[in-house]
Design a protein around this motif. Structure first.
Motif: not given
Length: 173
Positions: A135-159
């Motif tokens: 049904d297309g119900a929203h389940l979240g999102r996926a972001v592919l990105l580059e960052a210095a570390d996992p914490e920076s990746a989460a911050a850049l993804a605004q997650a």
């Protein structure tokens, strides 16, 4: 329609996955024109794979199920589970369009339950909303990105609530 397909490796499946990689690549060659992104997720040290990500443009649910469940890693027993979702691509492109790679930054898949926010950064490779197959119900999102570390990746993804997986571009090497 675009789909997010993520197979999570079974513990201890690394050797099996290695043996099946040539078959996997040959299978993926048949989908070269439909692939938007691909590549393995990795352990934090980058030494072993933890999963296999594909974002693919296919015409039907049946076609994406064929893609996911006739794939050699799946048939060979590499995966513990396979997640298949609709993917609404907010960048409109593919990972091959990304030309802003910066030396010293790592690549990540950020998977979150959050509602999509508009992201704007030269370090975003690709991102989109995930939806339920039926049904297309929203389940979240996926972001592919580059960052210095996992914490920076989460911050850049605004997650807020995230899974951050080291990731790399896939394909023949």
């Amino acid at each position: 329609m675009q789909y997010f397909v993520y197979g999570r490796d079974r513990t201890g499946a690394g050797e099996l996955k290695g043996r099946l990689t040539p078959e996997h690549w040959a299978f993926m060659d048949g989908y070269a024109a439909e692939l938007i992104a691909r590549g393995p997720t990795l352990t934090p040290d980058g030494e072993e794979t933890t999963g296999s990500l594909h974002i693919v443009d296919l015409p039907t649910l049946e076609a994406v199920r064929t893609f996911a469940y006739e794939e050699p890693y799946y048939l060979g027993g590499v995966f513990d589970e396979v997640l298949i979702c609709r993917f609404q691509n907010h960048t409109g492109g593919s990972m091959w369009d990304f030309a802003n790679a910066v030396d010293g930054l790592n690549r990540y898949l950020v998977h979150t339950d959050d509602a999509a926010r508009e992201l704007s950064s030269p370090h975003i490779i690709l991102y989109g909303d995930l939806g339920a197959l039926e049904d297309g119900a929203h389940l979240g999102r996926a972001v592919l990105l580059e960052a210095a570390d996992p914490e920076s990746a989460a911050a850049l993804a605004q997650a807020d609530v995230t899974q951050v997986h080291p990731w790399t571009f896939g394909g023949r090497r």
